[in-house]
Motif scaffolding. Sequence first.
Motif, PDB file in Angstrom:
ATOM      1  N   SER A 191       0.844  -1.195   0.000  1.00  0.00           N
ATOM      2  CA  SER A 191       0.000   0.000   0.000  1.00  0.00           C
ATOM      3  C   SER A 191       0.877   1.242   0.000  1.00  0.00           C
ATOM      4  O   SER A 191       1.996   1.218   0.504  1.00  0.00           O
ATOM      5  CB  SER A 191      -0.898   0.016   1.225  1.00  0.00           C
ATOM      6  OG  SER A 191      -1.798  -1.058   1.194  1.00  0.00           O
ATOM      7  N   SER A 192       0.352   2.320  -0.558  1.00  0.00           N
ATOM      8  CA  SER A 192       1.044   3.607  -0.575  1.00  0.00           C
ATOM      9  C   SER A 192       0.155   4.653   0.081  1.00  0.00           C
ATOM     10  O   SER A 192      -1.065   4.616  -0.071  1.00  0.00           O
ATOM     11  CB  SER A 192       1.342   4.052  -2.005  1.00  0.00           C
ATOM     12  OG  SER A 192       2.163   3.139  -2.653  1.00  0.00           O
ATOM     13  N   GLU A 193       0.784   5.574   0.787  1.00  0.00           N
ATOM     14  CA  GLU A 193       0.059   6.706   1.360  1.00  0.00           C
ATOM     15  C   GLU A 193       0.385   7.949   0.553  1.00  0.00           C
ATOM     16  O   GLU A 193       1.522   8.148   0.131  1.00  0.00           O
ATOM     17  CB  GLU A 193       0.475   6.938   2.814  1.00  0.00           C
ATOM     18  CG  GLU A 193      -0.038   5.914   3.764  1.00  0.00           C
ATOM     19  CD  GLU A 193       0.217   6.296   5.215  1.00  0.00           C
ATOM     20  OE1 GLU A 193       0.775   7.387   5.475  1.00  0.00           O
ATOM     21  OE2 GLU A 193      -0.119   5.487   6.083  1.00  0.00           O
ATOM     22  N   MET A 194      -0.617   8.784   0.354  1.00  0.00           N
ATOM     23  CA  MET A 194      -0.394  10.071  -0.282  1.00  0.00           C
ATOM     24  C   MET A 194      -1.236  11.117   0.433  1.00  0.00           C
ATOM     25  O   MET A 194      -2.347  10.829   0.872  1.00  0.00           O
ATOM     26  CB  MET A 194      -0.702  10.025  -1.777  1.00  0.00           C
ATOM     27  CG  MET A 194      -2.102   9.643  -2.133  1.00  0.00           C
ATOM     28  SD  MET A 194      -2.342   9.496  -3.909  1.00  0.00           S
ATOM     29  CE  MET A 194      -1.503   7.965  -4.217  1.00  0.00           C
ATOM     30  N   VAL A 195      -0.676  12.287   0.571  1.00  0.00           N
ATOM     31  CA  VAL A 195      -1.376  13.396   1.212  1.00  0.00           C
ATOM     32  C   VAL A 195      -2.011  14.229   0.119  1.00  0.00           C
ATOM     33  O   VAL A 195      -1.357  14.589  -0.864  1.00  0.00           O
ATOM     34  CB  VAL A 195      -0.413  14.248   2.059  1.00  0.00           C
ATOM     35  CG1 VAL A 195      -1.134  15.432   2.666  1.00  0.00           C
ATOM     36  CG2 VAL A 195       0.219  13.387   3.154  1.00  0.00           C
ATOM     37  N   VAL A 196      -3.300  14.512   0.284  1.00  0.00           N
ATOM     38  CA  VAL A 196      -4.020  15.332  -0.681  1.00  0.00           C
ATOM     39  C   VAL A 196      -4.480  16.615  -0.007  1.00  0.00           C
ATOM     40  O   VAL A 196      -4.763  16.644   1.185  1.00  0.00           O
ATOM     41  CB  VAL A 196      -5.210  14.576  -1.326  1.00  0.00           C
ATOM     42  CG1 VAL A 196      -4.714  13.427  -2.170  1.00  0.00           C
ATOM     43  CG2 VAL A 196      -6.182  14.085  -0.285  1.00  0.00           C
ATOM     44  N   LEU A 197      -4.524  17.667  -0.776  1.00  0.00           N
ATOM     45  CA  LEU A 197      -4.868  18.999  -0.294  1.00  0.00           C
ATOM     46  C   LEU A 197      -6.354  19.231  -0.539  1.00  0.00           C
ATOM     47  O   LEU A 197      -6.751  19.840  -1.524  1.00  0.00           O
ATOM     48  CB  LEU A 197      -4.014  20.040  -1.027  1.00  0.00           C
ATOM     49  CG  LEU A 197      -4.198  21.498  -0.673  1.00  0.00           C
ATOM     50  CD1 LEU A 197      -3.891  21.725   0.795  1.00  0.00           C
ATOM     51  CD2 LEU A 197      -3.303  22.351  -1.541  1.00  0.00           C
ATOM     52  N   GLU A 198      -7.175  18.683   0.362  1.00  0.00           N
ATOM     53  CA  GLU A 198      -8.626  18.811   0.208  1.00  0.00           C
ATOM     54  C   GLU A 198      -9.315  18.362   1.495  1.00  0.00           C
ATOM     55  O   GLU A 198      -8.763  17.601   2.271  1.00  0.00           O
ATOM     56  CB  GLU A 198      -9.108  17.957  -0.971  1.00  0.00           C
ATOM     57  CG  GLU A 198     -10.532  18.218  -1.395  1.00  0.00           C
ATOM     58  CD  GLU A 198     -10.767  19.659  -1.822  1.00  0.00           C
ATOM     59  OE1 GLU A 198     -11.382  20.404  -1.034  1.00  0.00           O
ATOM     60  OE2 GLU A 198     -10.352  20.035  -2.922  1.00  0.00           O
ATOM     61  N   ASP A 199     -10.528  18.826   1.693  1.00  0.00           N
ATOM     62  CA  ASP A 199     -11.361  18.452   2.831  1.00  0.00           C
ATOM     63  C   ASP A 199     -11.859  17.018   2.664  1.00  0.00           C
ATOM     64  O   ASP A 199     -12.134  16.566   1.544  1.00  0.00           O
ATOM     65  CB  ASP A 199     -12.547  19.421   2.903  1.00  0.00           C
ATOM     66  CG  ASP A 199     -13.497  19.099   4.024  1.00  0.00           C
ATOM     67  OD1 ASP A 199     -13.075  19.189   5.191  1.00  0.00           O
ATOM     68  OD2 ASP A 199     -14.650  18.727   3.727  1.00  0.00           O
ATOM     69  N   PHE A 200     -12.000  16.316   3.782  1.00  0.00           N
ATOM     70  CA  PHE A 200     -12.422  14.922   3.787  1.00  0.00           C
ATOM     71  C   PHE A 200     -13.721  14.705   2.998  1.00  0.00           C
ATOM     72  O   PHE A 200     -13.814  13.834   2.142  1.00  0.00           O
ATOM     73  CB  PHE A 200     -12.594  14.455   5.239  1.00  0.00           C
ATOM     74  CG  PHE A 200     -13.028  13.032   5.382  1.00  0.00           C
ATOM     75  CD1 PHE A 200     -12.106  12.008   5.297  1.00  0.00           C
ATOM     76  CD2 PHE A 200     -14.352  12.718   5.617  1.00  0.00           C
ATOM     77  CE1 PHE A 200     -12.501  10.684   5.430  1.00  0.00           C
ATOM     78  CE2 PHE A 200     -14.758  11.408   5.753  1.00  0.00           C
ATOM     79  CZ  PHE A 200     -13.826  10.389   5.656  1.00  0.00           C
ATOM     80  N   ARG A 201     -14.732  15.523   3.260  1.00  0.00           N
ATOM     81  CA  ARG A 201     -16.033  15.351   2.582  1.00  0.00           C
ATOM     82  C   ARG A 201     -15.945  15.674   1.094  1.00  0.00           C
ATOM     83  O   ARG A 201     -16.611  15.053   0.274  1.00  0.00           O
ATOM     84  CB  ARG A 201     -17.086  16.190   3.274  1.00  0.00           C
ATOM     85  CG  ARG A 201     -17.494  15.585   4.603  1.00  0.00           C
ATOM     86  CD  ARG A 201     -18.631  16.363   5.272  1.00  0.00           C
ATOM     87  NE  ARG A 201     -19.061  15.728   6.493  1.00  0.00           N
ATOM     88  CZ  ARG A 201     -18.407  15.761   7.652  1.00  0.00           C
ATOM     89  NH1 ARG A 201     -17.262  16.403   7.739  1.00  0.00           N
ATOM     90  NH2 ARG A 201     -18.880  15.163   8.735  1.00  0.00           N
ATOM     91  N   GLU A 202     -15.111  16.645   0.751  1.00  0.00           N
ATOM     92  CA  GLU A 202     -14.925  16.967  -0.663  1.00  0.00           C
ATOM     93  C   GLU A 202     -14.262  15.809  -1.399  1.00  0.00           C
ATOM     94  O   GLU A 202     -14.586  15.535  -2.553  1.00  0.00           O
ATOM     95  CB  GLU A 202     -14.105  18.249  -0.835  1.00  0.00           C
ATOM     96  CG  GLU A 202     -14.896  19.503  -0.567  1.00  0.00           C
ATOM     97  CD  GLU A 202     -16.086  19.659  -1.498  1.00  0.00           C
ATOM     98  OE1 GLU A 202     -15.937  19.448  -2.725  1.00  0.00           O
ATOM     99  OE2 GLU A 202     -17.173  19.971  -1.010  1.00  0.00           O
ATOM    100  N   ILE A 203     -13.340  15.131  -0.741  1.00  0.00           N
ATOM    101  CA  ILE A 203     -12.705  13.969  -1.363  1.00  0.00           C
ATOM    102  C   ILE A 203     -13.751  12.895  -1.633  1.00  0.00           C
ATOM    103  O   ILE A 203     -13.772  12.296  -2.711  1.00  0.00           O
ATOM    104  CB  ILE A 203     -11.578  13.404  -0.477  1.00  0.00           C
ATOM    105  CG1 ILE A 203     -10.418  14.386  -0.447  1.00  0.00           C
ATOM    106  CG2 ILE A 203     -11.103  12.046  -0.997  1.00  0.00           C
ATOM    107  CD1 ILE A 203      -9.337  14.006   0.518  1.00  0.00           C
ATOM    108  N   GLN A 204     -14.627  12.663  -0.668  1.00  0.00           N
ATOM    109  CA  GLN A 204     -15.686  11.672  -0.875  1.00  0.00           C
ATOM    110  C   GLN A 204     -16.534  12.034  -2.086  1.00  0.00           C
ATOM    111  O   GLN A 204     -16.847  11.180  -2.914  1.00  0.00           O
ATOM    112  CB  GLN A 204     -16.566  11.571   0.372  1.00  0.00           C
ATOM    113  CG  GLN A 204     -15.897  10.895   1.538  1.00  0.00           C
ATOM    114  CD  GLN A 204     -16.790  10.883   2.756  1.00  0.00           C
ATOM    115  OE1 GLN A 204     -17.401  11.885   3.117  1.00  0.00           O
ATOM    116  NE2 GLN A 204     -16.870   9.728   3.393  1.00  0.00           N
TER     117      GLN A 204
END
Length: 86
Positions: free
Chosen positions: A62-75
Amino acid sequence: YRTGTNYSAPHPYQVRDILVNTSHIVQISENGDFSRRLNEGLITGVSSGPFCTLVVNNGQHSSEMVVLEDFREIQKMLTRKELLHG
């Protein structure tokens, strides 16, 4: 993604668009650590948060990546299959 390797200085980052196969995402979580480090001036190259961490299954690992966005917006983006900024 991080562009520098000096761990005692503020870390420069760059934001880019990514496309992730939604069936490979195994976890989404808020990343308060990046927000805190941005507020403390330890991250440069990014103007603001919020940040979330995506865990993506790549077959044997597995890989982790950090995204610049709100949790609900990602959903919402994942259901619409839009690009994420990470």
